[in-house]
Design a protein around this motif. Structure first.
Motif, PDB file in Angstrom:
ATOM      1  N   ASN A 121       0.756  -1.060   0.054  1.00 25.17           N
ATOM      2  CA  ASN A 121      -0.043   0.127  -0.019  1.00 25.17           C
ATOM      3  C   ASN A 121       0.771   1.202   0.187  1.00 25.17           C
ATOM      4  O   ASN A 121       0.701   2.405  -0.637  1.00 25.17           O
ATOM      5  CB  ASN A 121      -0.891   0.074   0.973  1.00 25.17           C
ATOM      6  N   ILE A 180      -4.471  10.723   3.589  1.00 24.94           N
ATOM      7  CA  ILE A 180      -4.309   9.357   3.615  1.00 24.94           C
ATOM      8  C   ILE A 180      -3.097   8.986   4.431  1.00 24.94           C
ATOM      9  O   ILE A 180      -1.870   9.377   3.942  1.00 24.94           O
ATOM     10  CB  ILE A 180      -4.148   8.585   2.395  1.00 24.94           C
ATOM     11  N   ASP A 230      -0.480   6.035   6.394  1.00 20.72           N
ATOM     12  CA  ASP A 230       0.012   4.628   6.371  1.00 20.72           C
ATOM     13  C   ASP A 230       1.359   4.478   7.398  1.00 20.72           C
ATOM     14  O   ASP A 230       2.237   4.825   6.534  1.00 20.72           O
ATOM     15  CB  ASP A 230       0.162   4.030   4.921  1.00 20.72           C
ATOM     16  N   TYR A 251      -7.804   7.197   6.914  1.00 19.76           N
ATOM     17  CA  TYR A 251      -8.507   8.116   6.067  1.00 19.76           C
ATOM     18  C   TYR A 251      -9.180   9.388   6.717  1.00 19.76           C
ATOM     19  O   TYR A 251      -9.911   9.277   7.624  1.00 19.76           O
ATOM     20  CB  TYR A 251      -9.589   7.746   5.105  1.00 19.76           C
ATOM     21  N   PRO A 294      -5.625  -3.415   6.183  1.00 26.02           N
ATOM     22  CA  PRO A 294      -5.260  -4.070   4.742  1.00 26.02           C
ATOM     23  C   PRO A 294      -5.591  -5.524   4.601  1.00 26.02           C
ATOM     24  O   PRO A 294      -5.964  -5.911   3.313  1.00 26.02           O
ATOM     25  CB  PRO A 294      -3.675  -3.634   4.696  1.00 26.02           C
ATOM     26  N   TYR A 336     -10.906  -4.315   1.153  1.00 23.97           N
ATOM     27  CA  TYR A 336     -10.150  -3.156   1.509  1.00 23.97           C
ATOM     28  C   TYR A 336      -9.344  -2.688   0.223  1.00 23.97           C
ATOM     29  O   TYR A 336      -9.248  -1.678  -0.025  1.00 23.97           O
ATOM     30  CB  TYR A 336      -8.895  -4.109   2.367  1.00 23.97           C
ATOM     31  N   ASN A 369     -10.004   0.905  -0.783  1.00 28.26           N
ATOM     32  CA  ASN A 369      -8.857   1.801  -0.924  1.00 28.26           C
ATOM     33  C   ASN A 369      -8.392   2.456  -2.211  1.00 28.26           C
ATOM     34  O   ASN A 369      -8.013   3.593  -2.001  1.00 28.26           O
ATOM     35  CB  ASN A 369      -7.608   0.922  -0.279  1.00 28.26           C
TER      36      ASN A 369
END
Length: 186
Positions: A62, A120, A122, A131, A147, A152, A156
């Motif tokens: 991701n 976003i 991560d 988010y 994830p 997902y 996503n």
């Protein structure tokens, strides 16, 4: 810029100052070598310095997707790196935004809201992706997804599309502020 031969030091991060701590700016380059798992990303900071961080693209698919989108669309990002120059976190924002922070400390979404995706995030291995949406009244809400959950990948992708195109979203999240539904468009 570091110009040493990486074959003599396999841990050397090429392309700029090794990324340590948090830096914000725009990606300028991706360096993919013969290492099948690791890719280097070069960030130009707001001050003009080049920082290079390495990402294991197998372990962090991701993050790789977000970094590719940031370079492709010229989106502002913040990256965090450890002492070895490995990318440990990323925050990405729409093109008309300032460099985002890695914070996702906003109101936790536990119902349905309509707004624009403004960030976003991560970070933290094994953690949920966050988010952040901003509603018409300026309030910011944070929802999350793990994830490895069902739906997902599609959800996503919808969040990423909404961020890069500034498309309104309606998000529904449950008691754990986990996304249960998303609709994009007006």
């Amino acid at each position: 810029m570091i110009n040493a031969d990486s074959s003599t030091n396999p841990h050397l991060v090429r392309g700029g100052i090794p990324l340590r701590g948090v830096r914000g700016g725009f990606l300028t380059r991706i360096i993919d070598s013969n290492d099948l798992e690791n890719v280097n990303f070069v960030l130009r900071s707001e001050e003009g310095a080049l920082y290079c961080g390495q990402l294991n693209v197998v372990a962090h698919e991701n993050r790789n997707d977000l970094l590719m989108m940031a370079l492709d669309y010229g989106l502002p990002i913040a990256l965090s790196g450890d002492d070895s120059g490995n990318i440990t976190g990323i925050a990405i924002a729409p093109s008309n935004s300032a460099v985002p922070s890695l914070s996702s400390a906003f109101l936790k979404l536990q119902d349905s809201r309509m707004g624009i995706v403004v960030r976003i995030v991560d970070k933290d291995q094994g953690a949920a992706i966050h988010y952040v949406i901003q509603t018409n009244d300026g309030s910011r809400y944070c929802a999350q997804m793990w994830p490895n959950r069902d739906h997902y990948d599609n959800r996503n992708s919808l969040f990423m599309m909404a961020l890069r195109m500034n498309i309104p979203v309606t998000i529904t999240a449950g008691g754990n502020h986990e996304v249960t539904a998303i609709a994009i468009g007006s």
